[in-house]
Design an enzyme around this catalytic site. Structure first.
Site, PDB file in Angstrom:
ATOM      1  N   ASP A   1     -27.160  17.061   4.992  1.00  0.00           N
ATOM      2  CA  ASP A   1     -26.500  16.719   5.755  1.00  0.00           C
ATOM      3  C   ASP A   1     -27.137  16.189   7.649  1.00  0.00           C
ATOM      4  O   ASP A   1     -26.738  16.538   8.436  1.00  0.00           O
ATOM      5  CB  ASP A   1     -25.308  18.277   6.099  1.00  0.00           C
ATOM      6  CG  ASP A   1     -24.146  17.595   6.708  1.00  0.00           C
ATOM      7  OD1 ASP A   1     -23.996  16.525   7.275  1.00  0.00           O
ATOM      8  OD2 ASP A   1     -23.298  18.702   7.058  1.00  0.00           O
ATOM      9  N   VAL A   2     -26.204  14.968   7.438  1.00  0.00           N
ATOM     10  CA  VAL A   2     -26.803  14.335   9.389  1.00  0.00           C
ATOM     11  C   VAL A   2     -26.063  15.075  10.337  1.00  0.00           C
ATOM     12  O   VAL A   2     -26.073  14.339  11.389  1.00  0.00           O
ATOM     13  CB  VAL A   2     -26.043  12.848   8.768  1.00  0.00           C
ATOM     14  CG1 VAL A   2     -27.725  11.329   7.595  1.00  0.00           C
ATOM     15  CG2 VAL A   2     -25.303  11.779   8.373  1.00  0.00           C
TER      16      VAL A   2
ATOM     17  N   ASN B   1     -26.964   4.897   8.480  1.00  0.00           N
ATOM     18  CA  ASN B   1     -25.780   4.670   7.525  1.00  0.00           C
ATOM     19  C   ASN B   1     -24.797   5.110   7.190  1.00  0.00           C
ATOM     20  O   ASN B   1     -23.225   5.319   6.980  1.00  0.00           O
ATOM     21  CB  ASN B   1     -26.414   3.843   6.341  1.00  0.00           C
ATOM     22  CG  ASN B   1     -25.494   3.265   5.357  1.00  0.00           C
ATOM     23  OD1 ASN B   1     -25.049   2.167   5.630  1.00  0.00           O
ATOM     24  ND2 ASN B   1     -25.075   4.105   3.968  1.00  0.00           N
TER      25      ASN B   1
ATOM     26  N   TYR C   1     -12.200   7.077  12.937  1.00  0.00           N
ATOM     27  CA  TYR C   1     -12.787   5.930  12.255  1.00  0.00           C
ATOM     28  C   TYR C   1     -13.614   5.136  12.854  1.00  0.00           C
ATOM     29  O   TYR C   1     -14.724   5.055  14.013  1.00  0.00           O
ATOM     30  CB  TYR C   1     -12.838   5.833  11.039  1.00  0.00           C
ATOM     31  CG  TYR C   1     -14.001   4.541  10.775  1.00  0.00           C
ATOM     32  CD1 TYR C   1     -14.320   5.144   9.032  1.00  0.00           C
ATOM     33  CD2 TYR C   1     -13.718   2.934  11.016  1.00  0.00           C
ATOM     34  CE1 TYR C   1     -15.550   4.386   9.437  1.00  0.00           C
ATOM     35  CE2 TYR C   1     -15.058   2.166   9.856  1.00  0.00           C
ATOM     36  CZ  TYR C   1     -15.457   3.203   8.907  1.00  0.00           C
ATOM     37  OH  TYR C   1     -16.699   1.608   8.493  1.00  0.00           O
TER      38      TYR C   1
ATOM     39  N   LYS D   1     -17.232   4.434  15.853  1.00  0.00           N
ATOM     40  CA  LYS D   1     -17.814   2.610  15.860  1.00  0.00           C
ATOM     41  C   LYS D   1     -17.924   2.294  16.742  1.00  0.00           C
ATOM     42  O   LYS D   1     -18.964   1.765  17.204  1.00  0.00           O
ATOM     43  CB  LYS D   1     -16.929   2.316  14.621  1.00  0.00           C
ATOM     44  CG  LYS D   1     -17.377   2.195  12.675  1.00  0.00           C
ATOM     45  CD  LYS D   1     -18.590   3.099  12.596  1.00  0.00           C
ATOM     46  CE  LYS D   1     -18.308   3.855  11.195  1.00  0.00           C
ATOM     47  NZ  LYS D   1     -20.201   3.239  10.732  1.00  0.00           N
TER      48      LYS D   1
HETATM   49  P1  NAP Z   1     -19.542   5.502   0.623  1.00  0.00           P
HETATM   50  O1  NAP Z   1     -20.392   4.171  -0.734  1.00  0.00           O
HETATM   51  O2  NAP Z   1     -19.027   5.705   0.528  1.00  0.00           O
HETATM   52  O3  NAP Z   1     -21.502   5.221   1.172  1.00  0.00           O
HETATM   53  C1  NAP Z   1     -21.357   6.851   2.159  1.00  0.00           C
HETATM   54  C2  NAP Z   1     -22.615   7.283   2.183  1.00  0.00           C
HETATM   55  O4  NAP Z   1     -23.004   8.244   3.201  1.00  0.00           O
HETATM   56  C3  NAP Z   1     -22.974   8.647   0.931  1.00  0.00           C
HETATM   57  O5  NAP Z   1     -24.826   7.780   0.494  1.00  0.00           O
HETATM   58  C4  NAP Z   1     -22.751   9.543   1.140  1.00  0.00           C
HETATM   59  O6  NAP Z   1     -23.840  10.433   0.808  1.00  0.00           O
HETATM   60  C5  NAP Z   1     -23.036   9.503   2.945  1.00  0.00           C
HETATM   61  N1  NAP Z   1     -22.440  11.107   3.115  1.00  0.00           N
HETATM   62  C6  NAP Z   1     -21.622  10.407   3.408  1.00  0.00           C
HETATM   63  N2  NAP Z   1     -21.133  11.698   4.286  1.00  0.00           N
HETATM   64  C7  NAP Z   1     -22.936  12.380   4.363  1.00  0.00           C
HETATM   65  C8  NAP Z   1     -23.355  13.314   5.492  1.00  0.00           C
HETATM   66  N3  NAP Z   1     -22.367  14.500   5.846  1.00  0.00           N
HETATM   67  N4  NAP Z   1     -24.413  13.921   5.878  1.00  0.00           N
HETATM   68  C9  NAP Z   1     -25.352  12.773   4.560  1.00  0.00           C
HETATM   69  N5  NAP Z   1     -24.888  11.650   3.982  1.00  0.00           N
HETATM   70  C10 NAP Z   1     -23.335  11.660   4.128  1.00  0.00           C
HETATM   71  O7  NAP Z   1     -19.178   4.306   2.016  1.00  0.00           O
HETATM   72  P2  NAP Z   1     -19.996   2.459   2.468  1.00  0.00           P
HETATM   73  O8  NAP Z   1     -19.170   1.730   2.192  1.00  0.00           O
HETATM   74  O9  NAP Z   1     -21.674   2.745   1.265  1.00  0.00           O
HETATM   75  O10 NAP Z   1     -20.434   2.946   3.406  1.00  0.00           O
HETATM   76  C11 NAP Z   1     -21.304   3.536   4.542  1.00  0.00           C
HETATM   77  C12 NAP Z   1     -21.721   2.967   5.916  1.00  0.00           C
HETATM   78  O11 NAP Z   1     -21.285   1.118   6.062  1.00  0.00           O
HETATM   79  C13 NAP Z   1     -20.770   3.138   6.816  1.00  0.00           C
HETATM   80  O12 NAP Z   1     -20.752   4.441   8.068  1.00  0.00           O
HETATM   81  C14 NAP Z   1     -19.506   3.267   6.356  1.00  0.00           C
HETATM   82  O13 NAP Z   1     -18.502   3.562   7.645  1.00  0.00           O
HETATM   83  C15 NAP Z   1     -19.603   1.605   6.716  1.00  0.00           C
HETATM   84  N6  NAP Z   1     -19.710   0.442   6.720  1.00  0.00           N
HETATM   85  C16 NAP Z   1     -18.348   0.500   4.885  1.00  0.00           C
HETATM   86  C17 NAP Z   1     -18.013  -1.086   4.842  1.00  0.00           C
HETATM   87  C18 NAP Z   1     -17.560  -1.649   3.787  1.00  0.00           C
HETATM   88  O14 NAP Z   1     -16.605  -2.426   3.949  1.00  0.00           O
HETATM   89  N7  NAP Z   1     -17.690  -0.299   2.565  1.00  0.00           N
HETATM   90  C19 NAP Z   1     -17.202  -2.137   6.656  1.00  0.00           C
HETATM   91  C20 NAP Z   1     -18.090  -1.305   7.916  1.00  0.00           C
HETATM   92  C21 NAP Z   1     -18.908  -0.402   7.937  1.00  0.00           C
HETATM   93  P3  NAP Z   1     -22.737  11.007  -0.670  1.00  0.00           P
HETATM   94  O15 NAP Z   1     -22.547  10.480  -1.697  1.00  0.00           O
HETATM   95  O16 NAP Z   1     -24.797  12.129  -0.944  1.00  0.00           O
HETATM   96  O17 NAP Z   1     -22.806  12.524  -0.483  1.00  0.00           O
END
Ligand code: NAP
Length: 273
Positions: A71-72, A98, A171, A175
């Protein structure tokens, strides 16, 4: 390593840790770093199977990878994770911080728990991971044969480091915080030849924003925000991460690379205002 090998596998011999590598953008980054030659530690919080499967895929293709749970938001867990990666691969060269999540609510209804959860994981989590990686970079032997930089950190930010987002104040605050944490850290450690940058994705097709692209109507509305006319894919972000991790970007530090199909060009102003 000769020139051709370096072009094909710019991260050969280096070790990367990707937090949240079990899903979405992180999963894409994991595969791309491995294809670029890095040994990769795939962090997960709840989806252990997905992280282990990603590591198995990389090993089956001849690469090196492990899954590491943490857990980060937990200091001891983050430090233990970096120690585990170092023990397994001998060093750490690249951190992609990430992990992230959303807990959306109108401001007047937002609970303190939802505020804290998002700040804890998205911002404090990146602080803890960056600090642990930095300590490792400074402690280990320098390897200029692997990379000109002593270490590379990539923080996953968002277009919401600059675009306000009603209903998502926790959120957007996380960021915006990442942006100035990243720049302050970059300023502090540049003299040690450690590069720190961020990627600001726009709308990327992952589980975090499923309701924004799942139906045709939702996707049509989303596309109004994206001048380039398509929703992003994890591979779009992964390619940027490989570049920021490699010596091709050796003179780049303290910057946010927007990978957003033009979302931050504010398309609403194209024929209005
Ligand atoms: P996602 O598919 O929901 O993935 C989120 C990841 O974060 C999962 O691997 C999850 O691990 C991990 N995570 C959540 N809570 C955690 C914790 N307490 N400790 C360690 N790991 C944790 O979302 P994503 O879209 O790929 O997002 C990845 C990053 O990109 C995030 O920072 C998000 O804000 C950013 N982002 C995404 C978008 C977009 O449009 N998708 C846009 C801008 C920024 P588990 O699944 O193993 O729990």
């Amino acid at each position: 390593m000769d020139q051709a090998e370096r072009l094909l596998r710019p991260l050969a011999g280096q070790v990367a840790l990707v937090t949240g590598g079990s899903s979405g953008i992180g999963a894409g980054v994991v595969q791309a770093l491995a294809a670029a030659g890095a040994a990769v530690a795939v962090n997960y919080a709840s989806h252990r199977e997905a992280a282990e499967e990603a590591a198995r895929r990389i090993e089956a293709a001849g690469g090196r990878a492990i899954a590491v749970g943490a857990d980060v938001a937990e200091e001891a867990a983050v430090d233990a994770m970096v120690a585990q990666v170092t023990e397994r691969f001998g060093r750490l060269d690249i951190l992609v911080a990430n992990s992230g999540l959303q807990r959306d609510a109108a401001f007047r209804d937002m609970s303190l728990a939802d505020w804290r959860k998002v700040i804890d994981v998205n911002l404090t989590g990146q602080f803890l991971c960056c600090r642990a990686a930095l300590r490792r970079f400074l402690a280990q032997e320098e390897r200029p044969d692997l990379s000109r930089a002593r270490g590379k950190i990539i923080c996953m930010s968002s277009v919401h480091e600059v675009i306000p987002w009603a209903g998502h104040a926790n959120y957007a605050a996380s960021k915006g915080g990442i942006m100035l944490m990243m720049k302050s850290l970059a300023q502090e450690v540049a003299p040690q030849r450690i590069r720190v940058n961020a990627i600001a994705p726009g709308a990327i097709r992952t589980p975090i924003n499923r309701e924004a692209w799942e139906t045709k109507e939702a996707e049509r509305r989303l596309l109004e925000l994206i001048p380039y006319g398509r929703v992003g894919e994890p591979e779009d972000i992964a390619a940027a991460a490989v570049w920021l991790a490699s010596d091709a970007s050796d003179y780049v530090t303290g910057t946010t690379l927007f990978v957003d199909g033009g979302m931050t060009l504010y398309p609403g102003f194209a024929d209005n205002g």
